[in-house]
Design a protein around this motif. Structure first.
Motif, PDB file in Angstrom:
ATOM      1  N   ILE A 212       0.783  -1.255   0.047  1.00 17.38           N
ATOM      2  CA  ILE A 212      -0.086   0.054  -0.007  1.00 17.38           C
ATOM      3  C   ILE A 212       0.850   1.153  -0.049  1.00 17.38           C
ATOM      4  N   PRO A 213       1.292   1.729  -1.088  1.00 18.84           N
ATOM      5  CA  PRO A 213       2.110   2.689  -1.356  1.00 18.84           C
ATOM      6  C   PRO A 213       1.842   4.115  -0.542  1.00 18.84           C
ATOM      7  N   SER A 214       0.368   4.448  -0.328  1.00 16.46           N
ATOM      8  CA  SER A 214       0.013   5.687   0.703  1.00 16.46           C
ATOM      9  C   SER A 214       0.412   5.207   2.365  1.00 16.46           C
ATOM     10  N   SER A 215       0.512   3.819   2.463  1.00 19.48           N
ATOM     11  CA  SER A 215       0.743   3.460   3.779  1.00 19.48           C
ATOM     12  C   SER A 215       2.235   2.808   3.980  1.00 19.48           C
ATOM     13  N   PRO A 216       3.337   3.357   3.591  1.00 23.09           N
ATOM     14  CA  PRO A 216       4.417   2.362   3.299  1.00 23.09           C
ATOM     15  C   PRO A 216       5.195   1.778   4.621  1.00 23.09           C
ATOM     16  N   GLN A 217       5.418   0.397   4.447  1.00 22.44           N
ATOM     17  CA  GLN A 217       6.234  -0.212   5.443  1.00 22.44           C
ATOM     18  C   GLN A 217       7.715  -0.421   5.160  1.00 22.44           C
ATOM     19  N   TYR A 218       8.126  -0.363   3.958  1.00 28.59           N
ATOM     20  CA  TYR A 218       9.481  -0.495   3.956  1.00 28.59           C
ATOM     21  C   TYR A 218      10.138   1.048   3.872  1.00 28.59           C
ATOM     22  N   ILE A 219       9.758   2.122   3.298  1.00 29.58           N
ATOM     23  CA  ILE A 219      10.310   3.180   3.150  1.00 29.58           C
ATOM     24  C   ILE A 219       9.644   4.270   3.984  1.00 29.58           C
ATOM     25  N   LYS A 220       9.992   4.522   5.169  1.00 28.22           N
ATOM     26  CA  LYS A 220       9.263   5.472   6.089  1.00 28.22           C
ATOM     27  C   LYS A 220       9.665   6.924   6.049  1.00 28.22           C
ATOM     28  N   THR A 221       9.047   7.564   6.271  1.00 29.03           N
ATOM     29  CA  THR A 221       9.159   9.242   6.342  1.00 29.03           C
ATOM     30  C   THR A 221       9.505   9.455   7.853  1.00 29.03           C
ATOM     31  N   VAL A 222      10.591  10.108   8.212  1.00 24.08           N
ATOM     32  CA  VAL A 222      10.858  10.433   9.380  1.00 24.08           C
ATOM     33  C   VAL A 222      10.736  12.108   9.421  1.00 24.08           C
TER      34      VAL A 222
END
Length: 232
Positions: A212-222
């Motif tokens: 789910i690109p809108s709820s990413p698990q691999y690349i997180k925004t800090v």
């Protein structure tokens, strides 16, 4: 030098000017004057880099870009008369590595080409010295020998920039990177606040590897910092 470059440019004056200049720089140049001949040459011969105009007869540059990205991570530099940020982001979003707006300096063009080729060569050399051939994070696997990414055994085609970004995060799974650090590591240039390029590549990378690109698990925004790999 002697690297082989595919130039796809329908303007004869610009095409000849670029071809003459780059041949004097030591490159081999194959010049296509329309989109169809450009994509045909790409399939028939091996190239180290592509210079691609956007406004082309028969097949436009974005269609060529998409077709190539389905098969190859070859560096692609867009040459276009379009100046708007929308066109720039659109080109990068479809997988271009760099972008020059016409009219451009031949000296700058040479510098951009050499920078792109140097990044690819350095990346390959670094990969060759890696002790481990595979990095696995949850369902995602990066094969550092073949430069291929797999999710649950299915290959995911990525551009060279996307590969660089993902490898940076996967090899430092606990570290948060600022946008400036990502830009300097991947583009190997000083960062001058060009957030569009990073955001577009991160967005495209998420679309390819996330469930789910809108709820990413691999690349997180800090928030307030940049990006890091997700916890698994």
């Amino acid at each position: 030098m002697n690297e082989k470059i595919l130039l796809v440019e329908d303007d004869p004056a610009i095409g000849e000017m670029v071809k003459d200049h780059l041949e004097k720089e030591g490159f081999q140049i194959r010049h296509a004057t329309n989109g169809t001949s450009g994509i045909n040459l790409f399939h028939q011969e091996h190239f180290e880099l592509i210079l691609l105009d956007l406004m082309l007869p028969e097949m436009n540059g974005l269609d060529i870009l998409q077709a190539i990205r389905q098969k190859s991570t070859i560096p692609i530099i867009i040459l276009s008369a379009k100046e708007s940020d929308v066109d720039k982001v659109l080109g990068l979003g479809f997988g271009a590595d760099d972008y020059l707006t016409k009219p451009f300096s031949l000296i700058e063009l040479s510098a951009r080409i050499k920078s792109s080729l140097r990044r690819v060569n350095q990346y390959i050399q670094n990969i060759q010295h890696d002790e481990s051939q595979q990095i696995q994070i949850h369902e995602l696997t990066l094969d550092t020998e073949t430069l291929r990414v797999y999710k649950n055994g299915r290959e995911i085609p990525l551009t060279s920039k996307e590969l660089h970004i993902l490898k940076l995060l996967m090899t430092h799974p606990k570290r948060a990177f600022t946008k400036a650090q990502i830009y300097q590591a991947v583009w190997q240039q000083e960062y001058y606040g060009d957030e569009n390029a990073i955001q577009v590549h991160i967005s495209r990378l998420r679309e390819k590897i996330e469930d789910i690109p809108s709820s990413p698990q691999y690349i997180k925004t800090v928030w307030g910092i940049g990006y890091r790999l997700g916890d698994f």
